[in-house]
Design a protein around this motif. Structure first.
Motif, short mmCIF file in Angstrom:
data_model
loop_
_atom_site.label_atom_id
_atom_site.label_comp_id
_atom_site.label_asym_id
_atom_site.label_seq_id
_atom_site.Cartn_x
_atom_site.Cartn_y
_atom_site.Cartn_z
N ARG A 45 -6.85 -0.92 -9.33
CA ARG A 45 -7.52 0.05 -10.22
C ARG A 45 -6.70 1.31 -10.45
O ARG A 45 -7.03 2.13 -11.31
N ASP A 46 -5.62 1.49 -9.70
CA ASP A 46 -4.79 2.69 -9.79
C ASP A 46 -3.71 2.49 -10.85
O ASP A 46 -2.77 1.72 -10.66
N ALA A 47 -3.83 3.22 -11.96
CA ALA A 47 -2.89 3.06 -13.06
C ALA A 47 -1.46 3.47 -12.68
O ALA A 47 -0.49 3.07 -13.35
N GLU A 48 -1.31 4.24 -11.62
CA GLU A 48 0.01 4.69 -11.19
C GLU A 48 0.77 3.62 -10.40
O GLU A 48 1.97 3.73 -10.19
N VAL A 49 0.06 2.60 -9.93
CA VAL A 49 0.68 1.55 -9.14
C VAL A 49 1.18 0.44 -10.05
O VAL A 49 0.39 -0.18 -10.79
N ALA A 50 2.48 0.18 -10.01
CA ALA A 50 3.07 -0.87 -10.84
C ALA A 50 3.15 -2.20 -10.11
O ALA A 50 3.02 -3.26 -10.73
N THR A 51 3.40 -2.15 -8.81
CA THR A 51 3.56 -3.38 -8.05
C THR A 51 3.06 -3.17 -6.63
O THR A 51 2.97 -2.03 -6.15
N VAL A 52 2.70 -4.27 -5.96
CA VAL A 52 2.22 -4.22 -4.58
C VAL A 52 3.19 -5.03 -3.71
O VAL A 52 3.60 -6.13 -4.09
N VAL A 53 3.54 -4.48 -2.55
CA VAL A 53 4.45 -5.14 -1.62
C VAL A 53 3.75 -5.33 -0.29
O VAL A 53 3.20 -4.38 0.27
N ALA A 54 3.76 -6.55 0.21
CA ALA A 54 3.18 -6.86 1.53
C ALA A 54 4.33 -7.17 2.49
O ALA A 54 5.19 -8.00 2.19
N THR A 55 4.32 -6.51 3.64
CA THR A 55 5.39 -6.70 4.62
C THR A 55 4.83 -6.59 6.03
O THR A 55 3.68 -6.16 6.21
N GLY A 56 5.61 -6.99 7.00
CA GLY A 56 5.17 -6.93 8.39
C GLY A 56 6.06 -6.02 9.21
O GLY A 56 7.29 -6.03 9.04
N GLU A 57 5.46 -5.25 10.10
CA GLU A 57 6.23 -4.38 10.97
C GLU A 57 6.88 -5.19 12.10
O GLU A 57 6.39 -6.25 12.49
N GLY A 58 7.96 -4.65 12.64
CA GLY A 58 8.69 -5.37 13.68
C GLY A 58 9.71 -6.32 13.07
O GLY A 58 9.71 -6.58 11.88
N GLU A 59 10.57 -6.85 13.92
CA GLU A 59 11.65 -7.72 13.44
C GLU A 59 11.38 -9.20 13.67
O GLU A 59 12.21 -10.04 13.31
N ARG A 202 5.47 2.73 -14.28
CA ARG A 202 4.10 2.20 -14.29
C ARG A 202 3.95 1.21 -15.44
O ARG A 202 4.57 1.34 -16.49
N GLY A 203 3.13 0.18 -15.20
CA GLY A 203 2.94 -0.85 -16.22
C GLY A 203 4.02 -1.91 -16.23
O GLY A 203 4.05 -2.76 -17.12
N SER A 204 4.90 -1.90 -15.23
CA SER A 204 5.97 -2.91 -15.18
C SER A 204 5.38 -4.32 -15.04
O SER A 204 4.34 -4.51 -14.40
N SER A 205 6.07 -5.28 -15.60
CA SER A 205 5.60 -6.66 -15.59
C SER A 205 6.21 -7.46 -14.46
O SER A 205 7.14 -7.00 -13.78
N SER A 206 5.73 -8.69 -14.28
CA SER A 206 6.34 -9.59 -13.32
C SER A 206 7.79 -9.88 -13.67
O SER A 206 8.64 -10.07 -12.80
N GLY A 207 8.10 -9.91 -14.97
CA GLY A 207 9.48 -10.10 -15.39
C GLY A 207 10.37 -8.97 -14.93
O GLY A 207 11.52 -9.19 -14.52
N ASP A 208 9.84 -7.75 -14.96
CA ASP A 208 10.61 -6.60 -14.48
C ASP A 208 10.86 -6.72 -12.98
O ASP A 208 11.97 -6.43 -12.49
N VAL A 209 9.84 -7.15 -12.24
CA VAL A 209 9.98 -7.32 -10.79
C VAL A 209 10.98 -8.43 -10.50
O VAL A 209 11.84 -8.30 -9.61
N ASP A 210 10.89 -9.54 -11.23
CA ASP A 210 11.86 -10.62 -11.05
C ASP A 210 13.29 -10.14 -11.27
O ASP A 210 14.21 -10.53 -10.54
N GLY A 211 13.46 -9.27 -12.27
CA GLY A 211 14.79 -8.75 -12.54
C GLY A 211 15.36 -7.99 -11.36
O GLY A 211 16.55 -8.10 -11.04
N VAL A 212 14.49 -7.21 -10.68
CA VAL A 212 14.92 -6.48 -9.49
C VAL A 212 15.27 -7.45 -8.37
O VAL A 212 16.33 -7.36 -7.73
N LEU A 213 14.39 -8.41 -8.11
CA LEU A 213 14.57 -9.32 -6.98
C LEU A 213 15.80 -10.20 -7.15
O LEU A 213 16.50 -10.49 -6.18
N GLN A 214 16.07 -10.62 -8.38
CA GLN A 214 17.23 -11.47 -8.63
C GLN A 214 18.53 -10.76 -8.29
O GLN A 214 19.51 -11.41 -7.88
#
Length: 350
Positions: A45-59, A202-214
């Motif tokens: 619901r937060d218009a300022e959030v473009a993407t969500v990242v889930a991660t785990g603490e520790g190695e 803000r408003g970035s798409s999955s394509g934008d995220v894919d571009g970063v990850l690639q």
């Protein structure tokens, strides 16, 4: 909030969910499920959030699954907590699958059971050189859940059947081959990945995220599952565990022999039920249908002696020597398996 079991933060335009039970390999509690669900709802619901990242603490791991000791204690006490946990966890899995914003799961280290549910339903699934992924439930007298009976049948050939029945862990290349992950990125670069994602507009798409990850992606190497796919498809094409075991006995090579040895250590009841659920998942039209079927089976598990025995052997006494009842797949009656397939009431998703 650094001592919270889940740390929720905003960094730039990224909403970040950090599982924070590193000593327990970030295994999930009901409180954690509720915190993650609330955070995802807020980020959506937060218009300022473009993407969500889930991660785990520790190695050591992203998430080793649900807190099975707590589930065991709840089942023993009959207090209903286990059923509530599964119901809310499965709803969260579905929420992730239909999430309206790019959801990035960093599956660094151990990613098992409930950890697969938090990651493999997402839109962007990242593994690393440290990833060890598994659905190990048949080894504790349980069955693959968290929507695994929707995910695993979509793996090439019978790779998903192999994963669901053996419960063996796989590396990054295998996870990508099995369609449970998308890209491999070095663990040393994950902090940089998060930082870059946090700078997306803000408003970035999955394509934008894919571009970063690639930009950060690296070749995953050879997949053991792909290398053995012909044998896996040949032996696991059957719809009965007895036929699969017989087929493996007729195969040459150490991989087939190891696979058969592992299956013979798993709960016979769990093997038969898991295979039926996987085949039903292959015929299903939606994740919701599979989750609902899994929930019904999970609730029946609360009366299954193998569930208690498997957890006892794995995490309570830790003798790694469960005594299954019945002790062989031939002794598991068809009606016993059918009894696990009662629909959950009320239904999971209305």
């Amino acid at each position: 909030m650094q001592d919270s079991e889940v740390i929720i933060e905003r960094r730039g335009t990224a909403g970040i969910i950090r599982l924070n039970r590193p000593r327990a390999l970030n295994s999930l509690t009901l409180a954690m499920i509720r915190t993650i669900t609330e955070a995802l709802d807020g980020f959506a619901r937060d218009a300022e959030v473009a993407t969500v990242v889930a991660t785990g603490e520790g190695e050591r791991g992203f998430c080793a699954g649900g807190d099975i000791r707590a589930l065991h204690e709840s089942a023993r006490a009959g207090d209903g907590l286990a059923g509530t946990f599964w119901r809310e966890e499965f709803r969260l899995n579905h929420m992730i699958a239909v999430y309206p914003k790019p959801y990035v799961a960093l599956m660094d280290g151990i990613t098992m059971g409930g950890g697969v549910g938090l990651s493999s339903h997402g839109r962007h699934r990242i593994v690393t050189e440290r990833t060890r992924l598994a659905m190990p439930e048949t080894g504790i007298g349980y069955v693959p859940d968290v929507g695994a009976t929707w995910l695993l049948p979509k793996a090439p050939g019978e790779a998903g059947t192999w994963l669901g029945l053996t419960g063996l862990d796989i590396a990054a290349a295998d996870a990508i081959y099995a369609h449970l992950a998308d890209l491999q990125i070095a663990s040393s670069r994950l902090a940089e990945v998060i930082e870059t994602l946090s700078g997306l507009p803000r408003g970035s798409s999955s394509g934008d995220v894919d571009g970063v990850l690639q930009v950060y992606a690296e070749p995953p190497g050879e997949s053991r599952l792909r290398h053995n796919s012909t044998m896996i498809d040949r032996a696991f094409r059957f719809d009965s565990v007895e036929e699969i075991l017989a087929a493996l006995a007729g195969e040459d090579g150490e991989f087939a022999a190891e696979t058969r040895r592992v299956l013979l250590t798993r709960s016979p009841t769990s093997l038969k039920l898991a295979l039926q659920l996987l085949r039903a998942g292959r015929r299903s039209g939606s994740l919701a249908e599979c989750l609902g079927r899994e929930l019904g089976a999970c609730l029946q598990m609360l009366d299954n002696p193998d569930f208690f025995e498997g957890i006892r052997a794995a995490v309570i006494d830790k003798d790694r020597n469960p005594k299954w009842s019945p002790a062989s797949v031939e002794a598991v009656k068809a009606q016993t398996v059918e009894n696990f397939l009662k629909p959950a009431e009320p239904p999971l998703l209305l």
